[in-house]
Design a protein around this motif. Structure first.
Motif: not given
Length: 287
Positions: A104, A136, A138, A187, A194-196, A198
């Motif tokens: 993250v 993952e 984010s 998160i 994941g793979n977002k 924000y």
């Protein structure tokens, strides 16, 4: 184990506190024994490591499962962007040697641009540093932190003037770093894939004049915002310890913000809204 880089900073420290309260295993990465002791008092494990020490970062990530990563910025380096690339290369190598499966990252609004944005390029580099790793990922892109204004508090108290690099009526998205820490904690502890990306902002966009009004209410005195003349930017930044390279990158970023070319992407991203108002943040900070 949740590993938190920058665990002595405002956002990182709050994430550690939040995770401890949730009963989550957490280790904070810091750069001194004193700060490591502070983490232990909170109930967290600690590791002393610098991002330019690849072995130390590798050791810090042992037994890690989730890693919160930042791009530290001091304003003192002679090659800010080059240093960012080096630190991310070290972090990447450490991740490859670790059991970490989820990253993250603390990015920034405007991280979608790959050139011409000064300091914001650090966030672009971060979002692309681990692209091809099988983990993952984010990223949180916060708006301008309320806390950035607190550096001016002594001047505001003494003179009733809030210096600003922005035109006093220019409104930009802002957010409390504590709200960002809450989003990051959620998160980190979520089970999604994941793979977002924000994009986080506060309840409303604000101008420097609006910030001055908030200081006025909190301090019970008149405070007026005053823009620092453009030709005084380099000398102003030099006085507070910025290197020549840091000055160049900061000015490039600020010019882009003022011109309106830095904004949320709003395409393929997830919008987050913090609840803390600027007035609440400043009231808490000055009282």
């Amino acid at each position: 184990m949740n590993i938190i880089q920058g665990a002595s900073g405002q956002v990182g420290s709050a994430i550690v506190t939040n995770l401890v309260k949730k009963g989550e295993p957490v280790k904070g990465i810091v750069r001194s024994k004193e700060k490591a002791e502070q983490l232990k008092k909170k109930g967290a494990d600690s590791a002393i490591a610098d991002v330019f020490d690849q072995q130390a970062i590798t050791d810090a990530l042992k037994k890690g499962s989730t890693f919160f990563v930042i791009t530290p910025e001091t304003g003192k380096g002679d090659d800010i962007l080059g240093d960012t690339r080096k630190s991310l290369q070290n972090i990447r190598k450490a991740i490859e040697k670790s059991p970490v499966k989820k990253v993250v990252g603390l990015s920034s609004i405007g991280a979608q641009y790959d050139k011409g944005t000064g300091n914001l390029l650090m966030s672009y580099f971060l979002e692309h540093a681990f692209k091809d790793l099988d983990i993952e990922q984010s990223y949180i892109r916060p708006a301008y932190y309320y806390s950035n204004w607190m550096a001016y508090l002594p001047v505001v108290k003494e003179s009733g003037i809030l210096p600003t690099f922005f035109p006093v009526d220019l409104s930009i998205p802002m957010i409390s770093p504590m709200d960002v820490a809450k989003f990051a904690t959620d998160i980190i502890t979520s089970d999604d894939s994941g793979n977002k990306i924000y994009e986080a902002s506060g309840p409303e966009s604000l101008s420097s004049a609006g910030v001055a009004a908030a200081f006025s209410k909190a301090l019970h005195k008149e405070v007026k915002a005053k823009q620092i003349p453009r030709d005084q930017w380099p000398s102003t930044l030099k006085k507070i310890g910025f290197s020549e390279d840091a000055i160049k990158n900061y000015i490039e970023m600020t010019d882009m913000v003022i011109s309106g070319q830095i904004h949320a992407e709003n395409q393929g991203t997830i919008a987050l809204k913090g609840k803390t108002t600027l007035q609440e943040y400043i009231n808490n900070a000055v009282n």
